[in-house]
Design a protein around this motif. Structure first.
Motif, PDB file in Angstrom:
ATOM      1  N   GLY A  15       0.852  -1.201   0.000  1.00 18.12           N
ATOM      2  CA  GLY A  15       0.000   0.000   0.000  1.00 18.12           C
ATOM      3  C   GLY A  15       0.875   1.234   0.000  1.00 18.12           C
ATOM      4  O   GLY A  15       2.038   1.172  -0.439  1.00 18.12           O
ATOM      5  N   THR A  16       0.370   2.335   0.531  1.00 19.63           N
ATOM      6  CA  THR A  16       1.208   3.545   0.601  1.00 19.63           C
ATOM      7  C   THR A  16       2.290   3.318   1.655  1.00 19.63           C
ATOM      8  O   THR A  16       2.113   2.517   2.593  1.00 19.63           O
ATOM      9  CB  THR A  16       0.401   4.793   1.020  1.00 19.63           C
ATOM     10  OG1 THR A  16      -0.102   4.559   2.353  1.00 19.63           O
ATOM     11  CG2 THR A  16      -0.748   5.065   0.072  1.00 19.63           C
ATOM     12  N   ALA A  17       3.382   4.063   1.531  1.00 12.93           N
ATOM     13  CA  ALA A  17       4.486   3.912   2.481  1.00 12.93           C
ATOM     14  C   ALA A  17       3.998   4.186   3.906  1.00 12.93           C
ATOM     15  O   ALA A  17       4.370   3.488   4.858  1.00 12.93           O
ATOM     16  CB  ALA A  17       5.621   4.859   2.089  1.00 12.93           C
ATOM     17  N   GLU A  18       3.115   5.163   4.023  1.00 14.75           N
ATOM     18  CA  GLU A  18       2.612   5.546   5.351  1.00 14.75           C
ATOM     19  C   GLU A  18       1.784   4.406   5.972  1.00 14.75           C
ATOM     20  O   GLU A  18       1.928   4.092   7.157  1.00 14.75           O
ATOM     21  CB  GLU A  18       1.741   6.788   5.158  1.00 14.75           C
ATOM     22  CG  GLU A  18       1.615   7.643   6.383  1.00 14.75           C
ATOM     23  CD  GLU A  18       0.706   8.837   6.114  1.00 14.75           C
ATOM     24  OE1 GLU A  18       0.031   8.910   5.045  1.00 14.75           O
ATOM     25  OE2 GLU A  18       0.662   9.706   7.000  1.00 14.75           O
ATOM     26  N   THR A  19       0.942   3.794   5.146  1.00 17.45           N
ATOM     27  CA  THR A  19       0.108   2.694   5.655  1.00 17.45           C
ATOM     28  C   THR A  19       0.991   1.513   6.068  1.00 17.45           C
ATOM     29  O   THR A  19       0.770   0.899   7.121  1.00 17.45           O
ATOM     30  CB  THR A  19      -0.897   2.226   4.566  1.00 17.45           C
ATOM     31  OG1 THR A  19      -1.544   3.360   4.020  1.00 17.45           O
ATOM     32  CG2 THR A  19      -1.904   1.263   5.123  1.00 17.45           C
ATOM     33  N   ILE A  20       1.974   1.210   5.246  1.00 20.97           N
ATOM     34  CA  ILE A  20       2.831   0.058   5.554  1.00 20.97           C
ATOM     35  C   ILE A  20       3.646   0.333   6.820  1.00 20.97           C
ATOM     36  O   ILE A  20       3.837  -0.557   7.664  1.00 20.97           O
ATOM     37  CB  ILE A  20       3.733  -0.289   4.341  1.00 20.97           C
ATOM     38  CG1 ILE A  20       2.864  -0.657   3.134  1.00 20.97           C
ATOM     39  CG2 ILE A  20       4.717  -1.419   4.677  1.00 20.97           C
ATOM     40  CD1 ILE A  20       1.820  -1.745   3.362  1.00 20.97           C
ATOM     41  N   GLU A  21       4.079   1.558   6.990  1.00 18.50           N
ATOM     42  CA  GLU A  21       4.814   1.936   8.200  1.00 18.50           C
ATOM     43  C   GLU A  21       3.921   1.703   9.436  1.00 18.50           C
ATOM     44  O   GLU A  21       4.367   1.167  10.457  1.00 18.50           O
ATOM     45  CB  GLU A  21       5.223   3.420   8.082  1.00 18.50           C
ATOM     46  CG  GLU A  21       6.142   3.927   9.167  1.00 18.50           C
ATOM     47  CD  GLU A  21       7.509   3.250   9.194  1.00 18.50           C
ATOM     48  OE1 GLU A  21       7.837   2.485   8.261  1.00 18.50           O
ATOM     49  OE2 GLU A  21       8.239   3.475  10.180  1.00 18.50           O
TER      50      GLU A  21
END
Ligand code: PMP
Length: 401
Positions: free
Chosen positions: A254-260
């Motif tokens: 997903g987005t980098a933010e979601t994965i983080e």
């Protein structure tokens, strides 16, 4: 054992009834590699019950990569990704997968099952809504059980029902639709274009479980969203390595933010040991092979279309499958066990799918193709299935000449 627990155990009659009839089809022991031919009880058996759609589990390059990874990193990571279990090859695979499915970022889990448990439960909270297709995989259902959100199910691939269910929910509530890309039991494809449209209207997000789509549909086998050209409209893409990718493990992209966020919240990731080096290296090698040998996917589809043609010509009732999973309906639990047993004796391995996995009137043989099957193998299997239907008096077969 406590009396109540003991009672529960002793009252479980499911398996023993089939065992007494000599029809028990589960935990069959295979004495060889997972290929189009396997060895069971010392005998050759044709495998039409495997999820190794691209037939890669014995590919020499994958085996070499797995062995080299053991030589370099050892046999296991002895810890979770969160602590001591992150290797450079985990990161390499995550980058490769994110690029493959067209998302910014990805994180590995140790199984696909754990992806659904961890992601669904960490993303949704008390006032949120999880919206599931009634045929979603068990791991999605179990993810819903771990989440504090409310779960709402819509009828299988029924877009009117999805719209109806969404229209009743509070406008400002978070809503996540989770669906299989290719459905695991009957092989049909999600109506993603319609889901995207409805999700847009009602402000819902979408998570796709692409376990059976990777290596099968989309550009270079990159899955359902790619197949429909809708990658940007899908928020999260989940996948497993236990099918086309010839290994074990899973991922979410997903987005980098979601994965983080997921990396710091998903309990099935943080509190479980990471994928072993050999499994990681196998997936990297499998993805390289998919890129360098695109004809494998063509062969899988040629085999699938050939098998479908033969089944239909012989008068079998098969479902509206869009994948190498062909449901061959029997519509009776006992007869499904009986046919599976006859086929086992004739050297054909297929999986019986009975209630509660499907309704008893939908029980079926799950016949699945691999890129490495040959036409004569497919012909032999379908001839033997026909003979087994006749022997078990399954009257669904229309054409008996
Ligand atoms: N999702 C779907 C749709 C599946 O079919 C499966 C496996 N049967 C999983 C998730 C779980 O994957 P794994 O085998 O990696 O645990």
């Amino acid at each position: 054992m406590h009396r109540k627990l003991q009672e529960r155990i002793s009252q479980f009659k499911g398996a023993s009834v089939i065992k007494e009839k000599g029809l028990y089809p589960y935990f069959r022991t295979i004495e060889s590699g997972q290929d189009t031919e396997v060895v069971i009880n010392g005998e050759r058996v044709l495998m039409f019950g495997s999820n190794s759609y691209l037939g890669l589990t014995n590919h020499p390059k994958i085996k070499e990569a797995a062995k080299a990874a053991i030589d370099k990193y050892g046999s296991g990571c002895a810890g979770s990704r969160f602590l001591n279990g992150t290797l450079d090859i985990h990161i390499e695979l995550e980058r490769k997968l994110a690029a493959y499915v067209g998302k910014e970022s990805a994180v590995l889990f140790s199984t696909g099952f754990q992806v659904n448990l961890g992601v669904i439960s960490c993303l949704l909270d008390r006032n949120d809504f999880l919206i599931l297709d009634e045929s979603d995989h068990a791991s999605i259902i179990d993810g819903s059980r771990l989440s504090f959100s409310r779960t709402i199910k819509y009828k299988h691939n029924d877009m009117d029902d999805l719209r109806k269910k969404l229209s009743r929910l509070p406008e400002d509530a978070a809503k996540l639709i989770v669906t299989d890309g290719i459905f695991s039991m009957e092989g049909d494809l999600v109506n993603l274009p319609h889901i995207v449209k409805i999700a847009d209207e009602y402000g819902a997000n979408i998570m796709l479980d692409d376990a059976h789509s990777l290596g099968v549909i989309g550009f270079n086998g990159s899955g359902t969203a790619s197949h429909f050209g809708l990658t940007d409209k899908v928020d999260l893409i989940a996948g497993t390595f236990s099918k086309s990718l010839a290994s074990l493990g899973g991922f979410i992209a997903g987005t980098a933010e979601t994965i983080e966020y997921v990396k710091h919240r998903a309990r099935s990731l943080i509190f479980s040991a990471s994928m072993p080096p050999s499994a990681v290296a196998s997936v990297i090698a499998a993805l390289n092979i998919i890129e360098s040998e695109p004809e494998r996917i063509d062969r899988l589809w040629k085999n699938t279309n050939y098998a479908k043609k033969l089944f239909l010509a012989a008068g079998f009732e098969i479902g509206p499958t869009d994948s190498p999973i062909i449901p061959v309906y029997i519509r009776d639990n006992d007869k499904t066990f009986h046919v599976t047993n006859i086929l086992s004796k004739k050297g054909i391995f297929v999986n019986p799918i009975v209630s509660p996995a499907v309704n008893p009137e939908s029980s079926l043989l799950r016949f699945s193709l691999m890129a490495t099957h040959t036409y004569p193998e497919i012909e032999e299997a379908i001839e033997k299935i026909k003979a087994a239907f006749i022997e078990a008096r399954v009257n669904i077969l229309v054409n008996t000449d």
